[in-house]
Enzyme design. Structure first.
Site, PDB file in Angstrom:
ATOM      1  N   ASP A 186      -8.511 -21.670   6.631  1.00  0.00           N
ATOM      2  CA  ASP A 186      -9.915 -22.061   6.723  1.00  0.00           C
ATOM      3  C   ASP A 186     -10.309 -22.207   8.193  1.00  0.00           C
ATOM      4  O   ASP A 186      -9.503 -21.963   9.089  1.00  0.00           O
ATOM      5  CB  ASP A 186     -10.141 -23.374   5.959  1.00  0.00           C
ATOM      6  CG  ASP A 186      -9.303 -24.513   6.518  1.00  0.00           C
ATOM      7  OD1 ASP A 186      -9.849 -25.320   7.297  1.00  0.00           O
ATOM      8  OD2 ASP A 186      -8.107 -24.605   6.187  1.00  0.00           O
ATOM      9  N   HIS A 496      -3.656 -15.793   2.459  1.00  0.00           N
ATOM     10  CA  HIS A 496      -4.901 -16.550   2.290  1.00  0.00           C
ATOM     11  C   HIS A 496      -5.349 -16.994   3.681  1.00  0.00           C
ATOM     12  O   HIS A 496      -4.968 -18.050   4.184  1.00  0.00           O
ATOM     13  CB  HIS A 496      -4.669 -17.763   1.382  1.00  0.00           C
ATOM     14  CG  HIS A 496      -5.923 -18.534   1.093  1.00  0.00           C
ATOM     15  ND1 HIS A 496      -6.819 -18.160   0.134  1.00  0.00           N
ATOM     16  CD2 HIS A 496      -6.431 -19.658   1.657  1.00  0.00           C
ATOM     17  CE1 HIS A 496      -7.822 -19.024   0.095  1.00  0.00           C
ATOM     18  NE2 HIS A 496      -7.608 -19.945   1.029  1.00  0.00           N
ATOM     19  N   ASP A 542       1.786 -12.294  -3.219  1.00  0.00           N
ATOM     20  CA  ASP A 542       1.126 -11.793  -2.017  1.00  0.00           C
ATOM     21  C   ASP A 542      -0.314 -11.422  -2.372  1.00  0.00           C
ATOM     22  O   ASP A 542      -0.642 -10.255  -2.571  1.00  0.00           O
ATOM     23  CB  ASP A 542       1.883 -10.581  -1.466  1.00  0.00           C
ATOM     24  CG  ASP A 542       1.341 -10.141  -0.108  1.00  0.00           C
ATOM     25  OD1 ASP A 542       0.657 -10.950   0.549  1.00  0.00           O
ATOM     26  OD2 ASP A 542       1.614  -8.990   0.295  1.00  0.00           O
ATOM     27  N   GLU A 551      -0.995 -19.184   1.706  1.00  0.00           N
ATOM     28  CA  GLU A 551      -1.834 -19.582   2.839  1.00  0.00           C
ATOM     29  C   GLU A 551      -0.932 -19.748   4.063  1.00  0.00           C
ATOM     30  O   GLU A 551       0.297 -19.792   3.972  1.00  0.00           O
ATOM     31  CB  GLU A 551      -2.582 -20.879   2.550  1.00  0.00           C
ATOM     32  CG  GLU A 551      -3.634 -21.193   3.608  1.00  0.00           C
ATOM     33  CD  GLU A 551      -4.549 -22.367   3.234  1.00  0.00           C
ATOM     34  OE1 GLU A 551      -5.560 -22.553   3.925  1.00  0.00           O
ATOM     35  OE2 GLU A 551      -4.236 -23.077   2.262  1.00  0.00           O
TER      36      GLU A 551
END
Length: 572
Positions: A186, A496, A542, A551
């Site tokens: 993020d 991710h 994956d 992530e």
């Protein structure tokens, strides 16, 4: 040994006159049934590949990648039933083979392994890559093509006018809080998970200074006369310093109210906020900042003093607010990094401040602590910092009273002995048998404990255990992936990670560690599909949607960098 070469249908067959078996040219086809370190091995290291098969194979060969000639042969072990992996396996042990070069393992009816090297400094590229991965996580600056190659991008998140959320204790105004690294996949920044990784990164610099030279990483600061490693760490430290309130306490995080969509940084434009304040963030910062004061003193005494004074203020604030737990406000849904017990954080911060200042008032606090030396899976950013405090105290024997030093030394050695024993029977020769969120960091954190034991007592079994943890991360594992993006022949391609998902480039940003198998699979409720009846060691996919297994995160890269740096120095 003479060879006979036959061409048949375009296939080159190589025969050694004294051998019965023909070994074909591997081409570009490799078997996922042979798991090994896809980067390679130090010449004198233990070298083991895991062969997944229920057939009755008995022999394996090490084949030179360039000539195609078998250069070593050996007997496979008897069959083993590995429950955590859900596999029947045999072991190919080629530790005796030490010649430098590039090779494959070949087994009849199975085929060839991915290629690997045997040489000195074999892990140096992935070590440097794990640090360069941090550069790709930089906020508040454009990544230019000179330094970022194909992963260049416009500036994202200047963070020069971040609004205070009411949970910060301020009802209006904004904070200038630029720089730092994005925490994970993020685009938010968290004080807890900036400070703890910095502590692990700093430890490597204290124990093995100048492992990375100026210019080694090709970052904007290269050529300034200071190690690129310290330049990169300072970029994060600069940001964390901005998150201190006037009273010394640390704001918990800088974040949007909700996670952004899978877009590029400059396209993620939702308002960010300074959120919360708490004991965990304040103590973690105090530990990292006190450590930073020692690290930067030889290069910039003014900056080092700034870090030390900030550490003291945060620590004193924590003494006055010893149980202020952070919990996400109702309108904030980004990473909480919550904690309810701050004993480990107090120990880490106190240890760092004592070693930096030699102030015996900190030592008196340490004498009162009852330390748990046992490692449990999941001991990451909530608990592992107690070990970080111990590591620093063991590095500074002259400052620590003999009895206290002896307690720490014995505790670490006993824990390392237990962990090392587990590697001898655990599936894939690493210490972890409970695969939680970020299990790869558990593998590496346990290896960090064993590494400290090796620094105390140069037992070969300690070094082997650390190397086998690296082998696991780099391909010798139940899914057959090298978990570091951009390294190995079978790395994650769909982590991710917002930039990697949105930049239109086939390869993900390199140098980032995937979280690893996670038996709890929390992302199933969001539609992520795992193989049916998947075992704990294979609970990984994956796929860019798999935030629970695939992530990336700062506190996963930090022990990776430490372990690779440790091995590069201790394998000379």
């Amino acid at each position: 040994m003479s060879r006979i070469i036959f061409l048949y249908g375009g296939l080159v067959l190589l025969f050694a006159v004294s051998c019965k078996e023909a070994i074909p040219n591997p081409g570009d086809t490799f078997s996922g049934q042979i798991r090994l370190n896809q980067i390679g091995y130090y010449p004198n290291a233990v070298k083991k590949a895991v062969v997944v098969s229920e057939m009755d194979q008995r022999k394996f060969s090490v084949v030179d990648s360039h000539s195609g000639e078998p250069v070593f042969s050996g007997e496979l072990s008897g069959q083993l039933d590995w429950e955590l992996a859900g596999e029947m396996v045999r072991i190919a042990d080629f530790s005796e083979f030490k010649k430098t070069g590039s090779y494959h393992i070949y087994i009849k009816d199975i085929g060839f392994s991915f290629p690997f090297e045997i040489k000195e400094h074999v892990l140096l590229p992935v070590f440097k890559g794990s640090i360069k991965g941090l550069y790709f996580q930089r906020a508040s600056m454009a990544l230019d093509e000179k330094h970022a190659s194909q992963w260049s991008r416009p500036l994202g998140h200047p963070d020069d006018s971040v609004l205070y959320h009411p949970s910060s204790g301020k009802q209006s105004g904004s904070l200038n809080s630029p720089k730092g690294w994005y925490d994970a996949g993020d685009y938010n920044k968290y004080v807890v998970n900036a400070s703890f990784p910095l502590g692990q990164f700093f430890l490597l610099e204290e124990q093995y200074p100048n492992s990375v030279a100026d210019g080694d990483l090709n970052i904007p600061e290269s050529g300034n006369g200071i190690s690129d490693y310290l330049d990169e760490l300072k970029y994060e430290m600069d940001w964390v310093l901005t998150m201190q309130d006037e009273d010394g306490g640390m704001f918990h995080k800088l974040t949007t109210k909700n996670f952004e969509e899978m877009v590029m940084p400059h396209e993620a434009t939702n308002q960010k906020y300074i959120v919360g304040k708490g004991t965990a963030a304040s103590l973690d910062f105090a530990g990292a900042a006190a450590q930073a004061a020692r690290i930067f003193m030889p290069y910039d005494s003014i900056y080092a003093e700034k870090c030390l004074q900030a550490a003291k203020k945060a620590y004193n604030w924590s003494l006055e607010n010893p149980q202020l737990e952070f919990v996400n406000p109702e309108d904030i849904s980004t990473g909480q990094y919550g904690d309810t017990n701050f004993d480990d954080e107090f120990f880490w911060a106190t240890s760092q401040l004592f070693i930096t200042t030699s102030d015996n008032s900190y030592l008196e606090h340490l004498k009162k602590e009852d330390i748990d030396f046992n490692y449990s899976p999941g001991d990451g950013w909530t608990k592992f910092m107690r070990f970080m405090g111990i590591f620093t105290l063991l590095e500074n024997k002259s400052l620590v009273p003999d009895e206290l030093y002896g307690t720490f030394r014995e505790g670490i050695l006993n824990t390392a002995d237990d962990l090392t024993t587990r590697t001898k029977t655990n599936d894939y020769f690493q210490c972890v048998d409970d695969f939680q969120w970020g299990s790869n960091s558990d593998v590496l954190n346990t290896a960090m404990i064993i590494a400290q034991a090796y620094r105390l007592e140069k037992k070969p079994e300690y070094l082997t255990a650390v190397r086998q943890a690296a082998d696991y991360i780099l391909g010798n594992n139940a899914v057959g992936y090298s978990f570091v993006t951009g390294f190995g022949d079978n790395p994650p391609m769909f982590i991710h990670h917002r930039q990697s998902a949105a930049d239109g480039i086939v390869d993900p940003v390199p140098g980032l560690l995937s979280g690893g198998p996670n038996k709890d699979k929390q992302d199933v409720t969001d539609g992520v599909v795992y193989p049916e009846n998947v075992t704990p060691m294979k609970s990984w996919v994956d796929h860019e949607d798999s935030y629970a297994s695939n992530e990336i995160c700062l506190n996963w890269n930090s022990p990776l960098t430490y372990i690779l740096g440790f091995l590069e120095q201790e394998s000379k």
